[in-house]
Design an enzyme around this catalytic site. Sequence first.
Site, PDB file in Angstrom:
ATOM      1  CD  GLU A   1      14.374  40.368  50.436  1.00  0.00           C
ATOM      2  OE1 GLU A   1      13.662  39.215  50.023  1.00  0.00           O
ATOM      3  OE2 GLU A   1      14.704  39.379  51.357  1.00  0.00           O
TER       4      GLU A   1
ATOM      5  NE  ARG B   1      11.372  39.244  52.796  1.00  0.00           N
ATOM      6  CZ  ARG B   1      10.369  38.152  53.525  1.00  0.00           C
ATOM      7  NH1 ARG B   1       9.320  38.181  54.016  1.00  0.00           N
ATOM      8  NH2 ARG B   1      11.109  36.693  53.016  1.00  0.00           N
TER       9      ARG B   1
ATOM     10  CB  SER C   1      16.309  36.817  49.114  1.00  0.00           C
ATOM     11  OG  SER C   1      15.734  35.468  49.795  1.00  0.00           O
TER      12      SER C   1
HETATM   13  C1  LIG Z   1      21.901  34.325  54.641  1.00  0.00           C
HETATM   14  C2  LIG Z   1      20.603  35.126  55.300  1.00  0.00           C
HETATM   15  C3  LIG Z   1      19.811  34.835  55.058  1.00  0.00           C
HETATM   16  C4  LIG Z   1      18.543  35.599  55.230  1.00  0.00           C
HETATM   17  N1  LIG Z   1      16.840  34.933  55.336  1.00  0.00           N
HETATM   18  C5  LIG Z   1      16.147  36.047  55.501  1.00  0.00           C
HETATM   19  C6  LIG Z   1      15.067  35.518  55.372  1.00  0.00           C
HETATM   20  O1  LIG Z   1      14.765  34.226  55.595  1.00  0.00           O
HETATM   21  N2  LIG Z   1      13.693  36.437  55.552  1.00  0.00           N
HETATM   22  C7  LIG Z   1      13.876  37.254  55.206  1.00  0.00           C
HETATM   23  O2  LIG Z   1      13.311  38.500  55.743  1.00  0.00           O
HETATM   24  N3  LIG Z   1      15.650  38.225  55.388  1.00  0.00           N
HETATM   25  C8  LIG Z   1      16.565  37.424  55.266  1.00  0.00           C
HETATM   26  N4  LIG Z   1      18.143  37.691  55.230  1.00  0.00           N
HETATM   27  C9  LIG Z   1      18.228  39.659  55.821  1.00  0.00           C
HETATM   28  C10 LIG Z   1      18.416  40.159  56.421  1.00  0.00           C
HETATM   29  O3  LIG Z   1      19.042  38.824  57.535  1.00  0.00           O
HETATM   30  C11 LIG Z   1      17.762  40.754  57.708  1.00  0.00           C
HETATM   31  O4  LIG Z   1      16.735  41.678  56.591  1.00  0.00           O
HETATM   32  C12 LIG Z   1      17.498  41.120  58.475  1.00  0.00           C
HETATM   33  O5  LIG Z   1      16.219  41.815  59.309  1.00  0.00           O
HETATM   34  C13 LIG Z   1      18.930  42.574  58.061  1.00  0.00           C
HETATM   35  O6  LIG Z   1      19.202  42.626  60.071  1.00  0.00           O
HETATM   36  P1  LIG Z   1      20.344  42.944  60.231  1.00  0.00           P
HETATM   37  O7  LIG Z   1      20.697  43.636  61.857  1.00  0.00           O
HETATM   38  O8  LIG Z   1      21.460  42.903  59.653  1.00  0.00           O
HETATM   39  O9  LIG Z   1      20.353  45.091  59.140  1.00  0.00           O
HETATM   40  P2  LIG Z   1      20.847  46.018  58.068  1.00  0.00           P
HETATM   41  O10 LIG Z   1      21.550  45.227  57.147  1.00  0.00           O
HETATM   42  O11 LIG Z   1      22.313  46.530  59.120  1.00  0.00           O
HETATM   43  O12 LIG Z   1      19.900  47.236  58.184  1.00  0.00           O
HETATM   44  C14 LIG Z   1      18.778  46.789  57.499  1.00  0.00           C
HETATM   45  C15 LIG Z   1      18.137  48.314  56.948  1.00  0.00           C
HETATM   46  O13 LIG Z   1      17.192  48.185  58.425  1.00  0.00           O
HETATM   47  C16 LIG Z   1      17.852  49.861  58.758  1.00  0.00           C
HETATM   48  N5  LIG Z   1      17.588  49.679  60.157  1.00  0.00           N
HETATM   49  C17 LIG Z   1      18.531  48.633  61.243  1.00  0.00           C
HETATM   50  N6  LIG Z   1      18.564  49.049  62.480  1.00  0.00           N
HETATM   51  C18 LIG Z   1      17.485  49.898  62.557  1.00  0.00           C
HETATM   52  C19 LIG Z   1      17.038  50.028  63.622  1.00  0.00           C
HETATM   53  N7  LIG Z   1      17.818  50.252  64.943  1.00  0.00           N
HETATM   54  N8  LIG Z   1      16.412  51.064  63.465  1.00  0.00           N
HETATM   55  C20 LIG Z   1      16.574  52.176  61.635  1.00  0.00           C
HETATM   56  N9  LIG Z   1      16.788  51.289  60.964  1.00  0.00           N
HETATM   57  C21 LIG Z   1      17.675  50.349  61.248  1.00  0.00           C
HETATM   58  C22 LIG Z   1      19.178  50.021  57.764  1.00  0.00           C
HETATM   59  O14 LIG Z   1      19.326  50.796  58.382  1.00  0.00           O
HETATM   60  C23 LIG Z   1      18.843  49.162  56.645  1.00  0.00           C
HETATM   61  O15 LIG Z   1      18.096  49.595  56.027  1.00  0.00           O
HETATM   62  C24 LIG Z   1      18.307  37.387  55.224  1.00  0.00           C
HETATM   63  C25 LIG Z   1      20.125  36.924  55.019  1.00  0.00           C
HETATM   64  C26 LIG Z   1      21.319  36.634  55.135  1.00  0.00           C
HETATM   65  C27 LIG Z   1      22.430  36.747  54.929  1.00  0.00           C
END
Ligand SMILES: Cc1cc2nc3c(=O)[nH]c(=O)nc-3n(C[C@H](O)[C@H](O)[C@H](O)COP(=O)(O)OP(=O)(O)OC[C@H]3O[C@@H](n4cnc5c(N)ncnc54)[C@H](O)[C@@H]3O)c2cc1C
Length: 329
Positions: free
Chosen positions: A317, A152, A221
């Site tokens: 996380e 992570r 998480s």
């Molecule tokens: C129900 C649920 C289950 C999940 N299960 C998992 C799992 O099994 N494994 C896991 O690893 N994660 C999991 N996650 C966490 C999440 O899905 C991941 O971290 C995912 O990659 C976040 O994507 P997002 O587009 O929503 O990011 P955001 O929340 O919008 O951003 C996350 C981070 O990335 C940065 N960011 C986003 N896009 C860019 C870009 N283009 N350039 C630079 N920085 C950027 C943001 O500034 C922030 O720091 C889960 C979340 C939920 C709600």
Amino acid sequence: MFDLSQLHTFGLSAKARNLVHWRDDSRLLIDRDEPHYILAGGSNTVFVDDFDGTLICVEGQGVSVTETDTDYVVTAQAGENWHDLVCALLAKGIDGLENLALIPGTVGAAPIQNIGAYGRELSEFCQSVDVRDKFTGEELQLTRRECQFGYRDSFFKRPEGQNLLVRSVTLALPKTWRPELSYGALTDLSKDCTAQQICEAVINIRSAKLPDPEKIGNAGSFFKNPVIEADHYDKLLADFPAMPGHPLSDGRIKVPAAFLIDKLGYKGYEREGIGCHASQPLVLFNTGEGSGQALLNMAREIRDAVYKRFAIQLHNEVRLVGRTGLVEL
Ligand SMILES: Cc1cc2nc3c(=O)[nH]c(=O)nc-3n(C[C@H](O)[C@H](O)[C@H](O)COP(=O)(O)OP(=O)(O)OC[C@H]3O[C@@H](n4cnc5c(N)ncnc54)[C@H](O)[C@@H]3O)c2cc1C
């Protein structure tokens, strides 16, 4: 002011002073003095306060696939939905990402915390990441090694890496596919199963185990699973013989934070509109009445209780965003 309650899956009510949309073809430059935050799907972000700055909302679609003798090489733009990409590739017969199905969010966010699930991580397939410096506009490509992926974790979380906007991610998916079935309920699948069957199993397990953010606000998480020294783990086993532990290559042990939180009795606990999920205590959720302060209070209380009982430090996380940027627990 822009309403953020629908822009992050935890769904707390918050506002932002300014919001801009960014696609790879837009020449966005950010002023270093302006508080800002890159927001994509908002599934790993919780706004715990109104944000007095500019949100950069990532958009941009497009996927291209080429081949070498050994691999399918897939380049996806940052704004693509991760799960849709996994499914679209499987439908084309390009296997490999099936264990990472149904992880919410975008392709561009995937390398930031090196998404992982069911025995696989993005880092195994990531060949390179194309980025743009948000202050200078300079474009460059980082190799997998330069991304410094960890559990992570990645270069993008370091101070230098935080200057970078991810434009696209390139994955190399080996044509010789091997199933990864060592994790949890996937061990029940036959060794001859297909990638599509693994994908369906992962979707079923996740849907049964994790709360759907469409129905109940959460960010997956809340804490990372802590990694502790082997002798520390052995001492804890004397008191908690059922404590699971996953040995790492460096000799340390990764412990499920959910086990620790459960042992302290927080599973199913709710207070001031914030809950600790009854079937997955690693997930904190918003009943709809929660506030940023109530979430911080509950998360800090759990972190401190775990430290007091187990001498294990939990780290969040999720990215917590306050009035001018990231907030530490
Ligand atoms: C129900 C649920 C289950 C999940 N299960 C998992 C799992 O099994 N494994 C896991 O690893 N994660 C999991 N996650 C966490 C999440 O899905 C991941 O971290 C995912 O990659 C976040 O994507 P997002 O587009 O929503 O990011 P955001 O929340 O919008 O951003 C996350 C981070 O990335 C940065 N960011 C986003 N896009 C860019 C870009 N283009 N350039 C630079 N920085 C950027 C943001 O500034 C922030 O720091 C889960 C979340 C939920 C709600």
